[in-house]
Motif scaffolding. Structure first.
Motif, PDB file in Angstrom:
ATOM      1  N   VAL A  23       0.831  -1.206   0.000  1.00  0.00           N
ATOM      2  CA  VAL A  23       0.000   0.000   0.000  1.00  0.00           C
ATOM      3  C   VAL A  23       0.865   1.257   0.000  1.00  0.00           C
ATOM      4  O   VAL A  23       0.580   2.219  -0.716  1.00  0.00           O
ATOM      5  CB  VAL A  23      -0.950   0.010   1.218  1.00  0.00           C
ATOM      6  CG1 VAL A  23      -1.790   1.286   1.235  1.00  0.00           C
ATOM      7  CG2 VAL A  23      -1.851  -1.215   1.200  1.00  0.00           C
ATOM      8  N   LEU A  24       1.910   1.265   0.805  1.00  0.00           N
ATOM      9  CA  LEU A  24       2.854   2.383   0.855  1.00  0.00           C
ATOM     10  C   LEU A  24       4.244   1.868   0.492  1.00  0.00           C
ATOM     11  O   LEU A  24       4.683   0.843   1.023  1.00  0.00           O
ATOM     12  CB  LEU A  24       2.872   3.014   2.249  1.00  0.00           C
ATOM     13  CG  LEU A  24       1.548   3.611   2.723  1.00  0.00           C
ATOM     14  CD1 LEU A  24       1.633   4.012   4.191  1.00  0.00           C
ATOM     15  CD2 LEU A  24       1.147   4.814   1.867  1.00  0.00           C
ATOM     16  N   LYS A  25       4.939   2.582  -0.408  1.00  0.00           N
ATOM     17  CA  LYS A  25       6.193   2.089  -0.954  1.00  0.00           C
ATOM     18  C   LYS A  25       7.298   3.136  -0.808  1.00  0.00           C
ATOM     19  O   LYS A  25       7.306   4.141  -1.515  1.00  0.00           O
ATOM     20  CB  LYS A  25       6.003   1.743  -2.441  1.00  0.00           C
ATOM     21  CG  LYS A  25       4.837   0.790  -2.706  1.00  0.00           C
ATOM     22  CD  LYS A  25       4.503   0.716  -4.179  1.00  0.00           C
ATOM     23  CE  LYS A  25       3.230  -0.082  -4.420  1.00  0.00           C
ATOM     24  NZ  LYS A  25       2.813  -0.043  -5.851  1.00  0.00           N
ATOM     25  N   ASP A  26       8.138   2.905   0.165  1.00  0.00           N
ATOM     26  CA  ASP A  26       9.324   3.743   0.341  1.00  0.00           C
ATOM     27  C   ASP A  26       8.961   5.231   0.479  1.00  0.00           C
ATOM     28  O   ASP A  26       9.591   6.100  -0.116  1.00  0.00           O
ATOM     29  CB  ASP A  26      10.279   3.528  -0.837  1.00  0.00           C
ATOM     30  CG  ASP A  26      11.728   3.789  -0.456  1.00  0.00           C
ATOM     31  OD1 ASP A  26      12.081   3.545   0.708  1.00  0.00           O
ATOM     32  OD2 ASP A  26      12.502   4.238  -1.319  1.00  0.00           O
ATOM     33  N   VAL A  27       7.925   5.507   1.264  1.00  0.00           N
ATOM     34  CA  VAL A  27       7.419   6.880   1.406  1.00  0.00           C
ATOM     35  C   VAL A  27       8.320   7.688   2.351  1.00  0.00           C
ATOM     36  O   VAL A  27       8.614   7.261   3.467  1.00  0.00           O
ATOM     37  CB  VAL A  27       5.981   6.878   1.950  1.00  0.00           C
ATOM     38  CG1 VAL A  27       5.532   8.294   2.292  1.00  0.00           C
ATOM     39  CG2 VAL A  27       5.037   6.259   0.917  1.00  0.00           C
ATOM     40  N   THR A  28       8.736   8.855   1.885  1.00  0.00           N
ATOM     41  CA  THR A  28       9.517   9.788   2.699  1.00  0.00           C
ATOM     42  C   THR A  28       8.852  11.160   2.636  1.00  0.00           C
ATOM     43  O   THR A  28       8.589  11.671   1.548  1.00  0.00           O
ATOM     44  CB  THR A  28      10.967   9.892   2.186  1.00  0.00           C
ATOM     45  OG1 THR A  28      11.628   8.626   2.397  1.00  0.00           O
ATOM     46  CG2 THR A  28      11.739  10.986   2.917  1.00  0.00           C
ATOM     47  N   LEU A  29       8.559  11.722   3.815  1.00  0.00           N
ATOM     48  CA  LEU A  29       7.890  13.018   3.873  1.00  0.00           C
ATOM     49  C   LEU A  29       8.178  13.662   5.223  1.00  0.00           C
ATOM     50  O   LEU A  29       8.052  13.016   6.265  1.00  0.00           O
ATOM     51  CB  LEU A  29       6.377  12.850   3.696  1.00  0.00           C
ATOM     52  CG  LEU A  29       5.524  14.127   3.777  1.00  0.00           C
ATOM     53  CD1 LEU A  29       5.842  15.059   2.610  1.00  0.00           C
ATOM     54  CD2 LEU A  29       4.039  13.787   3.796  1.00  0.00           C
ATOM     55  N   VAL A 215       1.210  17.684  -1.594  1.00  0.00           N
ATOM     56  CA  VAL A 215       1.966  16.516  -2.044  1.00  0.00           C
ATOM     57  C   VAL A 215       0.990  15.513  -2.640  1.00  0.00           C
ATOM     58  O   VAL A 215      -0.182  15.460  -2.253  1.00  0.00           O
ATOM     59  CB  VAL A 215       2.773  15.869  -0.904  1.00  0.00           C
ATOM     60  CG1 VAL A 215       3.790  16.852  -0.331  1.00  0.00           C
ATOM     61  CG2 VAL A 215       1.866  15.344   0.188  1.00  0.00           C
ATOM     62  N   GLU A 216       1.476  14.733  -3.569  1.00  0.00           N
ATOM     63  CA  GLU A 216       0.627  13.750  -4.239  1.00  0.00           C
ATOM     64  C   GLU A 216       1.109  12.342  -3.936  1.00  0.00           C
ATOM     65  O   GLU A 216       2.295  12.035  -4.073  1.00  0.00           O
ATOM     66  CB  GLU A 216       0.632  13.974  -5.748  1.00  0.00           C
ATOM     67  CG  GLU A 216      -0.322  13.037  -6.487  1.00  0.00           C
ATOM     68  CD  GLU A 216      -0.400  13.319  -7.976  1.00  0.00           C
ATOM     69  OE1 GLU A 216      -1.218  12.672  -8.669  1.00  0.00           O
ATOM     70  OE2 GLU A 216       0.363  14.175  -8.452  1.00  0.00           O
ATOM     71  N   LEU A 217       0.181  11.505  -3.498  1.00  0.00           N
ATOM     72  CA  LEU A 217       0.466  10.086  -3.252  1.00  0.00           C
ATOM     73  C   LEU A 217      -0.259   9.290  -4.319  1.00  0.00           C
ATOM     74  O   LEU A 217      -1.495   9.336  -4.404  1.00  0.00           O
ATOM     75  CB  LEU A 217       0.006   9.683  -1.858  1.00  0.00           C
ATOM     76  CG  LEU A 217       0.381   8.279  -1.410  1.00  0.00           C
ATOM     77  CD1 LEU A 217       1.902   8.159  -1.218  1.00  0.00           C
ATOM     78  CD2 LEU A 217      -0.318   7.918  -0.098  1.00  0.00           C
ATOM     79  N   GLU A 218       0.486   8.585  -5.128  1.00  0.00           N
ATOM     80  CA  GLU A 218      -0.113   7.816  -6.209  1.00  0.00           C
ATOM     81  C   GLU A 218       0.459   6.413  -6.203  1.00  0.00           C
ATOM     82  O   GLU A 218       1.681   6.226  -6.211  1.00  0.00           O
ATOM     83  CB  GLU A 218       0.176   8.476  -7.556  1.00  0.00           C
ATOM     84  CG  GLU A 218      -0.485   7.787  -8.744  1.00  0.00           C
ATOM     85  CD  GLU A 218      -0.245   8.497 -10.058  1.00  0.00           C
ATOM     86  OE1 GLU A 218      -0.568   7.906 -11.102  1.00  0.00           O
ATOM     87  OE2 GLU A 218       0.258   9.630 -10.040  1.00  0.00           O
ATOM     88  N   ASP A 219      -0.427   5.410  -6.120  1.00  0.00           N
ATOM     89  CA  ASP A 219      -0.015   4.013  -6.083  1.00  0.00           C
ATOM     90  C   ASP A 219       1.001   3.758  -4.973  1.00  0.00           C
ATOM     91  O   ASP A 219       1.967   3.012  -5.131  1.00  0.00           O
ATOM     92  CB  ASP A 219       0.564   3.587  -7.432  1.00  0.00           C
ATOM     93  CG  ASP A 219       0.698   2.066  -7.556  1.00  0.00           C
ATOM     94  OD1 ASP A 219      -0.072   1.352  -6.890  1.00  0.00           O
ATOM     95  OD2 ASP A 219       1.592   1.616  -8.294  1.00  0.00           O
ATOM     96  N   GLY A 220       0.778   4.437  -3.839  1.00  0.00           N
ATOM     97  CA  GLY A 220       1.628   4.218  -2.680  1.00  0.00           C
ATOM     98  C   GLY A 220       2.962   4.945  -2.700  1.00  0.00           C
ATOM     99  O   GLY A 220       3.799   4.727  -1.818  1.00  0.00           O
ATOM    100  N   VAL A 221       3.169   5.812  -3.680  1.00  0.00           N
ATOM    101  CA  VAL A 221       4.444   6.499  -3.853  1.00  0.00           C
ATOM    102  C   VAL A 221       4.230   8.017  -3.850  1.00  0.00           C
ATOM    103  O   VAL A 221       3.315   8.520  -4.507  1.00  0.00           O
ATOM    104  CB  VAL A 221       5.126   6.092  -5.186  1.00  0.00           C
ATOM    105  CG1 VAL A 221       6.417   6.865  -5.395  1.00  0.00           C
ATOM    106  CG2 VAL A 221       5.375   4.583  -5.206  1.00  0.00           C
ATOM    107  N   ILE A 222       5.044   8.736  -3.063  1.00  0.00           N
ATOM    108  CA  ILE A 222       5.003  10.202  -3.067  1.00  0.00           C
ATOM    109  C   ILE A 222       5.623  10.701  -4.370  1.00  0.00           C
ATOM    110  O   ILE A 222       6.754  10.368  -4.714  1.00  0.00           O
ATOM    111  CB  ILE A 222       5.776  10.784  -1.875  1.00  0.00           C
ATOM    112  CG1 ILE A 222       5.080  10.442  -0.558  1.00  0.00           C
ATOM    113  CG2 ILE A 222       5.945  12.292  -2.032  1.00  0.00           C
ATOM    114  CD1 ILE A 222       3.903  11.306  -0.219  1.00  0.00           C
TER     115      ILE A 222
END
Length: 225
Positions: A23-29, A215-222
């Motif tokens: 669901v979330l892939k290597d998200v950094t924020l 910020v945009e989150l698309e397919d689990g990626v920022i």
């Protein structure tokens, strides 16, 4: 310097083995104190999941999630409770208790503050309702209020405990354009007065101009942190 919310290489999946769904892939924020950040993206992109992890409502096991200087990944429940006590939540469907008045719904959010008397809780709740323009609706129950008014009660409830962070999940989805814009405008004004950090998940592109950053989150990626 790390932000009040600092997420690094967060990965999260539902299920395991053959049915595992990332669901979330290597998200950094990173989000600074007092900043208002809107997170957009299509349905199913992981926005609500991200919100619940940051808010201590869901446990993550991979990556780093520092909130208010607490590490939430792999944390004990007591750590997540501490974060929840300093966070205000606003939901799409308001989640107000139908049997209670606006005043009672807001004052309930202060029950974890065991140093306050019941009268002190009611007084602070009344002041907060007055601040959101509902000073004349304190004794109304949710069904007696419009959608916009119910969302204002929800905003008052989220802010009454003087949280350091507000997390909002689609707060304008059930409102018309005018009511939605008024609600988030009021949230922005009150939060800015208090230096509160806001992370708001939305599909509503009509309210993007209230944000310091989108910020945009698309397919689990920022896509654009």
């Amino acid at each position: 310097m790390a932000g009040i919310i600092d997420v690094r290489r967060l990965n999260f999946s539902f299920g395991s083995g053959e049915i595992e769904r990332p669901v979330l892939k290597d998200v950094t924020l990173s989000i600074d104190k007092g900043e208002i950040v809107l997170m957009t993206g299509p349905s199913g992109s992981g926005k609500t999941t991200f919100l619940t992890i940051v808010g201590g409502l869901r446990q993550a096991c991979h990556g780093s999630v520092h909130v208010l200087d607490q590490q939430l990944v792999g944390s004990e429940e007591q750590v997540r409770i501490k974060i929840r006590q300093q966070t205000g939540y606003i939901f799409q469907q308001h989640n107000l208790l139908k049997a209670l008045t606006a005043l009672q719904n807001v004052s309930m959010a202060l029950e974890m503050h065991d140093t306050m008397t019941e009268q002190q809780r009611l007084d602070r709740a009344a002041a907060m309702l007055d601040a959101v323009g509902l000073g004349d609706r304190m004794d109304y129950r949710p069904e007696q209020l419009s959608g916009g008014q119910r969302q204002r009660v929800s905003i008052a409830r989220a802010l009454v405990g003087q949280p350091k962070i507000i997390l909002a999940d689609e707060p304008t989805a059930s409102l018309d354009k005018q009511s939605g814009y008024e609600a988030v405008g009021m949230l922005k004004r009150l939060a800015k007065e208090r230096g509160t950090t806001i992370l708001l998940v939305t599909h509503d592109y009509r309210i993007l101009d209230i944000a310091d950053r989108v910020v945009e989150l698309e397919d689990g990626v920022i896509r654009n942190a």
